[in-house]
Design an enzyme around this catalytic site. Structure first.
Site, PDB file in Angstrom:
ATOM      1  N   GLU A  77      50.125  46.184  47.777  1.00  0.00           N
ATOM      2  CA  GLU A  77      50.769  45.632  46.585  1.00  0.00           C
ATOM      3  C   GLU A  77      50.335  46.381  45.347  1.00  0.00           C
ATOM      4  O   GLU A  77      49.189  46.787  45.230  1.00  0.00           O
ATOM      5  CB  GLU A  77      50.360  44.164  46.415  1.00  0.00           C
ATOM      6  CG  GLU A  77      50.744  43.343  47.614  1.00  0.00           C
ATOM      7  CD  GLU A  77      50.441  41.867  47.426  1.00  0.00           C
ATOM      8  OE1 GLU A  77      50.232  41.441  46.280  1.00  0.00           O
ATOM      9  OE2 GLU A  77      50.404  41.172  48.442  1.00  0.00           O
TER      10      GLU A  77
ATOM     11  N   LYS B 295      48.829  47.029  41.922  1.00  0.00           N
ATOM     12  CA  LYS B 295      47.767  46.357  41.164  1.00  0.00           C
ATOM     13  C   LYS B 295      48.065  46.542  39.683  1.00  0.00           C
ATOM     14  O   LYS B 295      47.908  47.620  39.135  1.00  0.00           O
ATOM     15  CB  LYS B 295      46.403  46.942  41.522  1.00  0.00           C
ATOM     16  CG  LYS B 295      45.318  46.317  40.656  1.00  0.00           C
ATOM     17  CD  LYS B 295      43.945  46.401  41.235  1.00  0.00           C
ATOM     18  CE  LYS B 295      42.933  45.705  40.358  1.00  0.00           C
ATOM     19  NZ  LYS B 295      43.408  45.036  39.158  1.00  0.00           N
TER      20      LYS B 295
END
Length: 590
Positions: free
Chosen positions: A252, A254
């Site tokens: 994912e 950041k």
């Protein structure tokens, strides 16, 4: 503890005195355990808060609202002395609590204050608002001081002005509770998990004495009680990350913002908490509105990153801009000047169900179902990855979009939400960590050195420490004077003032002798050329090499004040060891 007898506040004050005098984890636990044993079940929650320097859970944000000036007036009223005399005495001694103790020493009073009554009065002081509230606070405080013994007065005043420094953290209080009420070390992890999911030491203690360890193990996440954030480890290499995560992960983006935990309670109220358990709804009214519109479940806890974000252009803005919103004034204007978005990545609770034990992919699916997305209420960009080259390419994309890097999350059956833990379930891949020449770390200020030349009258450099979570100590890792602008140095003095200590604080381990010591409280982001072995710094002492700790070469302040982190959220000594060993394996620039 006996079941019902009242407890004198003096018992607590004596424990404070002894705690200040001893150091060493075991001695501290011994002394706290004695206090816990002396405390009846009914009062244990309150005594736990008092040991944290609070009168309620930390996240309740209760501010007693007594500045030192006001405390001096209350002390004058209680002793019948002139305010100017008392103020002069405080200046001369340099500590309000000690001054009070000396002023009252002549009066030979018998102890008559009870814990329950003291805490009730302090709550009344905190609650006094509006017209005449200052007078009311003053009257209540001087009435307490008028009955206090000298020792009680010392600690009452330190408590209300926020200067109670006992050298213990919550882990040490949990140790004492475990020893007295949970059969010792074996029960400790159960207490810790409970604290991590409710951040309320009093609630944990009350549950323990009423229902035993079984009841504590049954405690569930609850909206209105913040959950301590699950934290990430960090690695610099894609193949290593995948190996650690069993060959697959959710990679994912950041985002570079403020991590926020949003709670909606049954009454419809939405509260936003930072990692430090501060409530910031008033600074982000637009985020509250977005969630009110977009969050499906009536009761929920979801986590996300609030980022300065221009929805019109789809562009992320730097971290510094979102921090402008953290100033308390002119919020209406700031909302216009610095638009933000919230990128959600986790759902911990929804409509009566604690989701923390579910594997991550299931929580993510529940989060997707719970949100109605809008231009500024988003999900974090996530993709399942099983190949190191794909992970590298995705990392490059994340940086290109303006993110810090990737958060790689375990998707296995054991990928539940581990509150308050920094494990290998989540691993950060961040540009700074990739070569030994650009590591940023977050360190706590524990000392300062007087400035010379252009910096005369200001601090010229600070002594910085990493957090050793196992020992609950802050261990020195570097001295840093580079990267501060003149404005930064002025701000530094102001920000450090509340943490000033008379001598080396109990939780600090350092061989340096700064001009001023500070209780760990202010956290700075530091960029360093590399970590090296050092005989002068105590961080990770003897853990990489005998008779050596770790230190930093060419450290400089990045300009980021990490007001969103408490001292205990600073980079840990264990992380420094990982970084040091990682950099050794990696060719420079790798």
């Amino acid at each position: 503890g006996s079941k019902g007898a009242p407890v004198e506040y003096l018992t607590v004050a004596e424990a404070y005195r002894d705690l200040e005098a001893v150091s060493g984890r075991l001695a501290l636990i011994d002394r706290l355990a004695t206090l816990v044993e002396q405390t009846p079940d009914k009062l244990l929650p309150v005594v736990c808060y008092l040991c944290q320097g609070q009168i309620a859970p930390e996240f309740a944000g209760i501010d007693l609202g007594l500045a030192e000036k006001m405390a001096i007036r209350a002390l004058a009223a209680a002793t019948g002395a002139e305010v100017t005399q008392v103020a002069a005495r405080v200046r001369e001694i340099g500590d309000l609590g000690q001054a009070a103790e000396l002023l009252l020493a002549a009066e030979d009073r018998a102890a008559s204050l009870e814990v329950a009554e003291v805490v009730r009065t302090l709550h009344a002081i905190a609650a006094a608002e509006g017209t005449g509230s200052q007078g009311r606070k003053l009257e209540l405080m001087s009435r307490l001081l008028g009955r206090a013994t000298p020792l009680e007065a010392r600690y009452l005043l330190r408590l209300v002005t926020g200067n109670l420094r006992l050298g213990i953290g919550t882990p040490t209080i949990l140790d004492a509770l475990a020893r007295v009420h949970a059969g010792g070390k074996a029960g400790r992890p159960v207490l810790e998990r409970a604290y991590n999911i409710c951040c309320d030491l009093g609630k944990v203690a009350a549950t323990l004495v009423s229902g035993g360890l079984e009841a504590v193990a049954e405690l569930k996440v609850q909206p209105g009680n913040p959950v301590r954030s699950m934290l990430a480890q960090r690695l610099a290499q894609a193949p290593e990350i995948l190996a650690k995560l069993g060959g697959e992960c959710s990679a994912e983006y950041k985002y570079d913002g403020v991590r926020v935990q949003a709670h909606r309670t049954a009454d419809g109220h939405i509260e936003l908490y930072t990692r430090r358990l501060e409530t910031i709804s008033d600074q982000f009214p637009d985020v509250v509105e977005m969630l009110a519109a977009g969050l499906g479940p009536r009761e929920a806890i979801c986590e996300g990153e609030v980022v300065a974000y221009d929805a019109a252009s789809g562009e992320l803005r730097p971290f510094g801009e979102v921090m402008l919103r953290r100033r308390k004034h002119g919020i209406d204007q700031a909302v216009k000047d610095v638009p933000v978005g919230m990128f959600c990545f986790d759902l911990l609770y929804a409509d009566g169900e604690d989701l923390t034990r579910l594997p991550y992919p299931e929580r993510r699916a529940r989060l997707t179902a719970a949100l109605t997305l809008s231009p500024r209420l988003r999900m974090t960009d996530a993709a399942e990855v099983t190949d190191a080259d794909v992970l590298e390419a995705r990392f490059a994309q994340a940086l290109d979009y303006g993110c810090e890097g990737l958060m790689c999350k375990s998707v296995g059956p054991d990928s539940g939400y581990k509150a308050g833990a920094r494990g290998w379930q989540w691993i950060k891949l961040k540009r700074d960590y990739r070569s030994e020449l650009s590591d940023t770390v977050d360190l706590a200020v524990v000392g300062a050195f007087a400035g010379r030349g252009r910096r005369t009258g200001l601090y010229g450099a600070v002594l910085l420490a990493a957090y050793d979570a196992d020992a609950d100590l802050f261990r020195a890792v570097t001295k840093c004077g580079a990267g501060f602008t003149d404005a930064d140095l002025v701000s530094l003095s102001e920000r450090l003032k509340p943490f000033e200590a008379a001598g080396k604080p109990a939780r600090v381990d350092a061989r340096q002798s700064p001009d001023v010591w500070f209780e760990p409280g202010l956290v700075l982001e530091i960029l360093s050329a590399e970590l090296t072995l050092s005989p002068n710094y105590t961080a990770a002492w003897g853990q990489v090499e005998d008779d050596s700790g770790l230190a930093m070469r060419f450290p400089r302040f990045t300009g980021r004040w990490r007001d969103d982190k408490s001292a205990e959220d600073a980079t840990t000594t264990r992380e420094l060891i990982e970084l040091f060993l990682g950099a050794r394996r990696t060719p420079a620039g790798g």
